[in-house]
Scaffold this active site. Structure first.
Site, PDB file in Angstrom:
ATOM      1  N   ASP A  20     -16.965  -7.261  25.439  1.00  0.00           N
ATOM      2  CA  ASP A  20     -16.215  -7.523  25.855  1.00  0.00           C
ATOM      3  C   ASP A  20     -15.308  -6.063  26.632  1.00  0.00           C
ATOM      4  O   ASP A  20     -15.683  -4.848  26.143  1.00  0.00           O
ATOM      5  CB  ASP A  20     -14.778  -7.773  26.027  1.00  0.00           C
ATOM      6  CG  ASP A  20     -14.209  -7.688  24.516  1.00  0.00           C
ATOM      7  OD1 ASP A  20     -14.023  -6.415  24.807  1.00  0.00           O
ATOM      8  OD2 ASP A  20     -13.280  -8.251  24.923  1.00  0.00           O
ATOM      9  N   CYS A  77     -16.707  -7.339  20.113  1.00  0.00           N
ATOM     10  CA  CYS A  77     -15.407  -6.760  21.066  1.00  0.00           C
ATOM     11  C   CYS A  77     -14.116  -6.602  20.140  1.00  0.00           C
ATOM     12  O   CYS A  77     -14.519  -5.063  19.562  1.00  0.00           O
ATOM     13  CB  CYS A  77     -14.933  -8.679  21.295  1.00  0.00           C
ATOM     14  SG  CYS A  77     -14.362  -9.638  20.170  1.00  0.00           S
ATOM     15  N   THR A  79     -12.042  -6.793  17.941  1.00  0.00           N
ATOM     16  CA  THR A  79     -12.176  -7.071  16.175  1.00  0.00           C
ATOM     17  C   THR A  79     -13.496  -7.723  16.218  1.00  0.00           C
ATOM     18  O   THR A  79     -13.827  -7.775  14.874  1.00  0.00           O
ATOM     19  CB  THR A  79     -11.119  -7.718  16.125  1.00  0.00           C
ATOM     20  OG1 THR A  79     -11.385  -8.929  16.712  1.00  0.00           O
ATOM     21  CG2 THR A  79      -9.250  -7.469  16.352  1.00  0.00           C
ATOM     22  N   VAL A  81     -13.705 -11.370  16.056  1.00  0.00           N
ATOM     23  CA  VAL A  81     -13.411 -12.514  16.216  1.00  0.00           C
ATOM     24  C   VAL A  81     -13.784 -13.501  17.635  1.00  0.00           C
ATOM     25  O   VAL A  81     -14.187 -14.525  17.092  1.00  0.00           O
ATOM     26  CB  VAL A  81     -11.692 -12.426  15.243  1.00  0.00           C
ATOM     27  CG1 VAL A  81     -11.596 -13.646  15.495  1.00  0.00           C
ATOM     28  CG2 VAL A  81     -11.898 -11.681  14.690  1.00  0.00           C
ATOM     29  N   HIS A 110     -28.235 -15.597   3.286  1.00  0.00           N
ATOM     30  CA  HIS A 110     -27.734 -16.519   2.556  1.00  0.00           C
ATOM     31  C   HIS A 110     -27.421 -17.596   3.701  1.00  0.00           C
ATOM     32  O   HIS A 110     -27.469 -19.224   3.357  1.00  0.00           O
ATOM     33  CB  HIS A 110     -26.506 -16.846   1.707  1.00  0.00           C
ATOM     34  CG  HIS A 110     -26.329 -15.863   0.428  1.00  0.00           C
ATOM     35  ND1 HIS A 110     -25.706 -15.929  -0.612  1.00  0.00           N
ATOM     36  CD2 HIS A 110     -27.534 -15.521   0.148  1.00  0.00           C
ATOM     37  CE1 HIS A 110     -26.114 -15.262  -1.681  1.00  0.00           C
ATOM     38  NE2 HIS A 110     -27.472 -14.879  -0.945  1.00  0.00           N
ATOM     39  N   ASN A 111     -27.080 -16.994   4.727  1.00  0.00           N
ATOM     40  CA  ASN A 111     -26.043 -17.859   5.880  1.00  0.00           C
ATOM     41  C   ASN A 111     -27.862 -17.928   6.619  1.00  0.00           C
ATOM     42  O   ASN A 111     -27.120 -18.373   7.841  1.00  0.00           O
ATOM     43  CB  ASN A 111     -24.816 -17.260   6.368  1.00  0.00           C
ATOM     44  CG  ASN A 111     -23.561 -16.970   5.331  1.00  0.00           C
ATOM     45  OD1 ASN A 111     -23.759 -16.156   5.073  1.00  0.00           O
ATOM     46  ND2 ASN A 111     -23.551 -18.050   4.545  1.00  0.00           N
ATOM     47  N   HIS A 145     -30.151 -22.410  -0.028  1.00  0.00           N
ATOM     48  CA  HIS A 145     -29.471 -21.502   1.135  1.00  0.00           C
ATOM     49  C   HIS A 145     -30.100 -22.657   1.844  1.00  0.00           C
ATOM     50  O   HIS A 145     -29.207 -22.175   3.086  1.00  0.00           O
ATOM     51  CB  HIS A 145     -29.727 -19.872   2.033  1.00  0.00           C
ATOM     52  CG  HIS A 145     -29.261 -19.646   0.053  1.00  0.00           C
ATOM     53  ND1 HIS A 145     -27.647 -19.054  -0.580  1.00  0.00           N
ATOM     54  CD2 HIS A 145     -29.363 -18.238  -0.726  1.00  0.00           C
ATOM     55  CE1 HIS A 145     -27.606 -18.388  -1.634  1.00  0.00           C
ATOM     56  NE2 HIS A 145     -29.433 -17.756  -1.774  1.00  0.00           N
TER      57      HIS A 145
HETATM   58  C1  RB5 Z   1      -8.620  -7.387  23.881  1.00  0.00           C
HETATM   59  O1  RB5 Z   1      -7.863  -6.845  24.312  1.00  0.00           O
HETATM   60  C2  RB5 Z   1      -9.046  -8.375  22.791  1.00  0.00           C
HETATM   61  O2  RB5 Z   1      -8.374  -9.250  22.148  1.00  0.00           O
HETATM   62  C3  RB5 Z   1     -10.595  -8.444  22.208  1.00  0.00           C
HETATM   63  O3  RB5 Z   1     -11.452  -7.612  22.456  1.00  0.00           O
HETATM   64  C4  RB5 Z   1     -10.639  -8.976  20.865  1.00  0.00           C
HETATM   65  O4  RB5 Z   1     -10.164  -8.324  19.797  1.00  0.00           O
HETATM   66  C5  RB5 Z   1     -10.394 -10.531  20.560  1.00  0.00           C
HETATM   67  O5  RB5 Z   1     -10.119 -11.327  19.488  1.00  0.00           O
END
Ligand code: RB5
Length: 159
Positions: A20, A77, A79, A81, A110-111, A145
């Site tokens: 992103d 991105c 994080t 996540v 393993h995964n 696994h």
């Molecule tokens: C964008 O601001 C941020 O929320 C995105 O890059 C990410 O960290 C979401 O998980």
């Protein structure tokens, strides 16, 4: 014989990359790094620091991995996540978000993670490269696994 072909294939993979706006700059550096290792990289965007929504790019790379268009994926991105959670909604995807290379290696061993993810706001570029390298160099260990990965994928088949 099969193992030799497998190693040869792993040495030059076709990888999908997605990001992103928060990770655009790191994406450019990681793309160049993966190419310097001899891999072909397909860039699914985004292509600037203008604000976008990470699920779009997690899904694009997830679908490319799941349908065999690419051999594996790298998602970045802020994080790692949100974009990995999005990819994991695609049937057949096992995306793992990592902040260091040991976990990255184990996600393959393993995964059998088929996508590695990390965050530009969390890790520096050298750690990000080390995460990619550890995941790319590792091999799925199979055996016990395999059973667990199959059990994990069976969850997708249940309503
Ligand atoms: C964008 O601001 C941020 O929320 C995105 O890059 C990410 O960290 C979401 O998980």
């Amino acid at each position: 014989m099969a193992a030799i072909f497998y190693v040869k294939d792993r040495a030059k993979m076709k990888l999908g990359i997605g990001n992103d706006h928060a990770a655009y700059n790191m994406k450019l550096q990681i793309k160049e790094y993966l190419e310097s290792l001899g891999h072909e990289v397909v860039d699914y965007g985004c292509h600037s620091t203008d604000s976008v929504h990470y699920p779009e790019f997690g899904e694009k790379v997830g679908r490319a991995v799941a349908n065999g268009e690419v051999d594996g994926g790298v998602l970045i991105c802020g994080t790692g996540v949100g974009i990995s959670m999005s990819a994991n909604k695609v049937h057949g995807v096992r995306a793992a978000v990592c902040s260091e290379p040991v976990t990255a290696r184990l996600t393959k061993e393993h995964n059998n993670a088929n996508i590695i993810a990390f965050g530009e706001r969390i890790v520096g570029i050298e750690t990000a490269k080390a995460i990619c390298k550890a995941w790319l160099d590792a091999e799925f260990q199979g055996g016990r696994h395999e059973t667990r990965v199959q059990m994990m994928m069976d969850i997708e088949m249940r309503p």
